[in-house]
Design an enzyme around this catalytic site. Structure first.
Site, mmCIF file in Angstrom:
data_model
loop_
_atom_site.group_PDB
_atom_site.id
_atom_site.type_symbol
_atom_site.label_atom_id
_atom_site.label_comp_id
_atom_site.label_asym_id
_atom_site.label_seq_id
_atom_site.Cartn_x
_atom_site.Cartn_y
_atom_site.Cartn_z
ATOM 1 N N GLU A 25 -45.806 15.324 38.322
ATOM 2 C CA GLU A 25 -46.871 14.584 37.652
ATOM 3 C C GLU A 25 -46.707 14.655 36.137
ATOM 4 O O GLU A 25 -46.808 13.635 35.439
ATOM 5 C CB GLU A 25 -48.231 15.136 38.087
ATOM 6 C CG GLU A 25 -48.550 14.818 39.537
ATOM 7 C CD GLU A 25 -49.542 15.764 40.196
ATOM 8 O OE1 GLU A 25 -49.801 15.570 41.402
ATOM 9 O OE2 GLU A 25 -50.047 16.705 39.544
ATOM 10 N N HIS A 54 -55.633 24.810 38.002
ATOM 11 C CA HIS A 54 -54.781 23.780 37.402
ATOM 12 C C HIS A 54 -54.124 24.312 36.140
ATOM 13 O O HIS A 54 -54.755 24.990 35.341
ATOM 14 C CB HIS A 54 -55.590 22.518 37.105
ATOM 15 C CG HIS A 54 -55.875 21.738 38.342
ATOM 16 N ND1 HIS A 54 -55.120 20.658 38.724
ATOM 17 C CD2 HIS A 54 -56.784 21.927 39.316
ATOM 18 C CE1 HIS A 54 -55.575 20.203 39.872
ATOM 19 N NE2 HIS A 54 -56.581 20.966 40.257
ATOM 20 N N PRO A 55 -52.844 23.972 35.954
ATOM 21 C CA PRO A 55 -52.134 24.421 34.758
ATOM 22 C C PRO A 55 -52.514 23.574 33.549
ATOM 23 O O PRO A 55 -52.946 22.430 33.692
ATOM 24 C CB PRO A 55 -50.671 24.191 35.122
ATOM 25 C CG PRO A 55 -50.727 22.998 36.024
ATOM 26 C CD PRO A 55 -51.998 23.179 36.843
ATOM 27 N N SER A 69 -47.206 19.375 40.408
ATOM 28 C CA SER A 69 -47.566 19.365 38.984
ATOM 29 C C SER A 69 -46.364 19.048 38.110
ATOM 30 O O SER A 69 -46.480 18.308 37.122
ATOM 31 C CB SER A 69 -48.176 20.709 38.571
ATOM 32 O OG SER A 69 -49.471 20.853 39.093
ATOM 33 N N VAL A 84 -58.243 19.122 32.656
ATOM 34 C CA VAL A 84 -57.647 18.525 33.852
ATOM 35 C C VAL A 84 -57.830 17.019 33.770
ATOM 36 O O VAL A 84 -58.940 16.529 33.549
ATOM 37 C CB VAL A 84 -58.301 19.067 35.142
ATOM 38 C CG1 VAL A 84 -57.679 18.406 36.377
ATOM 39 C CG2 VAL A 84 -58.199 20.575 35.230
ATOM 40 N N ALA A 125 -55.964 13.357 35.708
ATOM 41 C CA ALA A 125 -54.962 12.742 36.586
ATOM 42 C C ALA A 125 -54.033 11.945 35.682
ATOM 43 O O ALA A 125 -54.420 10.911 35.140
ATOM 44 C CB ALA A 125 -55.635 11.845 37.620
ATOM 45 N N VAL A 126 -52.826 12.440 35.484
ATOM 46 C CA VAL A 126 -51.913 11.866 34.489
ATOM 47 C C VAL A 126 -51.129 10.652 34.994
ATOM 48 O O VAL A 126 -50.518 9.962 34.191
ATOM 49 C CB VAL A 126 -50.926 12.923 33.928
ATOM 50 C CG1 VAL A 126 -51.678 14.032 33.217
ATOM 51 C CG2 VAL A 126 -50.023 13.472 35.014
#
Length: 175
Positions: free
Chosen positions: A95, A75-76, A92, A128, A130-131
Site C-alpha cells: 500500500e 497501524h504503522p 502495508s 491512518v 487509506a492510501v
C-alpha cells in the site's frame, strides 16, 4: 487440514471455512487484529463481499473503545520507522509503495516525519489513511489538515479509514 484461500477465492469459500481457518485467512484484513475476523465469523454465511466487509466493520464498531484504539495503534506510521526497518506487513508495504511513499524526497520524508510526530503527540495514535489512489502530496496535505480535527472526530476518521483499507485488502483477496 484444510487449504487456506489464495487471491481469487470466493466469499462462499470463505463462509464455509471453520473458524480457525476463517481467522487465518482474514486475520490480516484489519492490521494485526485477527479478533475482527474472529468476531465476524459468527455472522456467516456471507452472500457478498459487501456483507462480509459489513460484518467485519460491525465487529469493530461493536468493540470497546480500548480495542478500537489498539486497532488504530496497530497501524504503522506512513514512511515511518517500520518502513525504514522493513518490518511492515506485506499489505502495508504494498500500500505504501503504491502511494509512492518509498520514493519520498528528503524534504517530503522530513515533512512526513514532522507531521507524524505532531499527529501522534496530539492524538496518541498514528495517522491512518487509506492510501490507495493517493499520491505523496495528497497524503501529506491530508495529514496536515487532519491535525486540525478534535480528538473524537479524528478517532472516528481513523476507524473509517481502517474500514476502507480493510475493503481494499478484502477485494485483493477476492480478486
Amino acid at each position: 487440514m484444510s487449504t487456506l484461500p489464495t487471491p481469487g477465492t470466493t466469499v462462499a469459500a470463505l463462509s464455509a471455512l471453520p473458524r480457525a481457518d476463517f481467522v487465518a485467512a482474514l486475520g490480516g484484513i484489519f492490521e494485526h487484529s485477527p479478533w475482527v475476523a474472529e468476531r465476524a465469523w459468527a455472522a456467516r454465511p456471507f452472500a457478498t463481499a459487501d456483507a462480509l466487509h459489513a460484518a467485519m466493520v460491525a465487529a469493530v464498531d461493536g468493540a470497546a473503545r480500548g480495542e478500537q484504539l489498539a486497532l488504530i495503534r496497530a497501524h504503522p506510521e506512513l514512511a515511518g520507522k517500520e518502513a525504514a526497518a522493513g518490518t511492515l506487513t506485506a499489505a502495508s508495504t504494498g500500500e505504501q509503495r503504491g502511494a509512492g511513499l518509498d520514493q519520498c524526497s528528503a524534504a517530503e520524508l522530513q515533512r512526513l516525519r514532522e507531521l507524524n510526530a505532531a499527529y501522534r503527540a496530539r492524538f496518541g495514535f498514528p495517522f491512518v489513511i487509506a492510501v490507495k489512489g493517493l499520491g505523496r502530496e495528497q497524503i501529506i496535505a491530508a495529514l496536515a489538515q487532519r491535525l486540525t480535527h478534535d480528538s473524537d472526530a479524528e478517532f472516528r476518521t481513523c476507524l473509517a479509514e481502517i474500514g476502507k483499507i480493510a475493503r481494499f485488502r478484502l477485494d485483493a483477496l477476492l480478486a
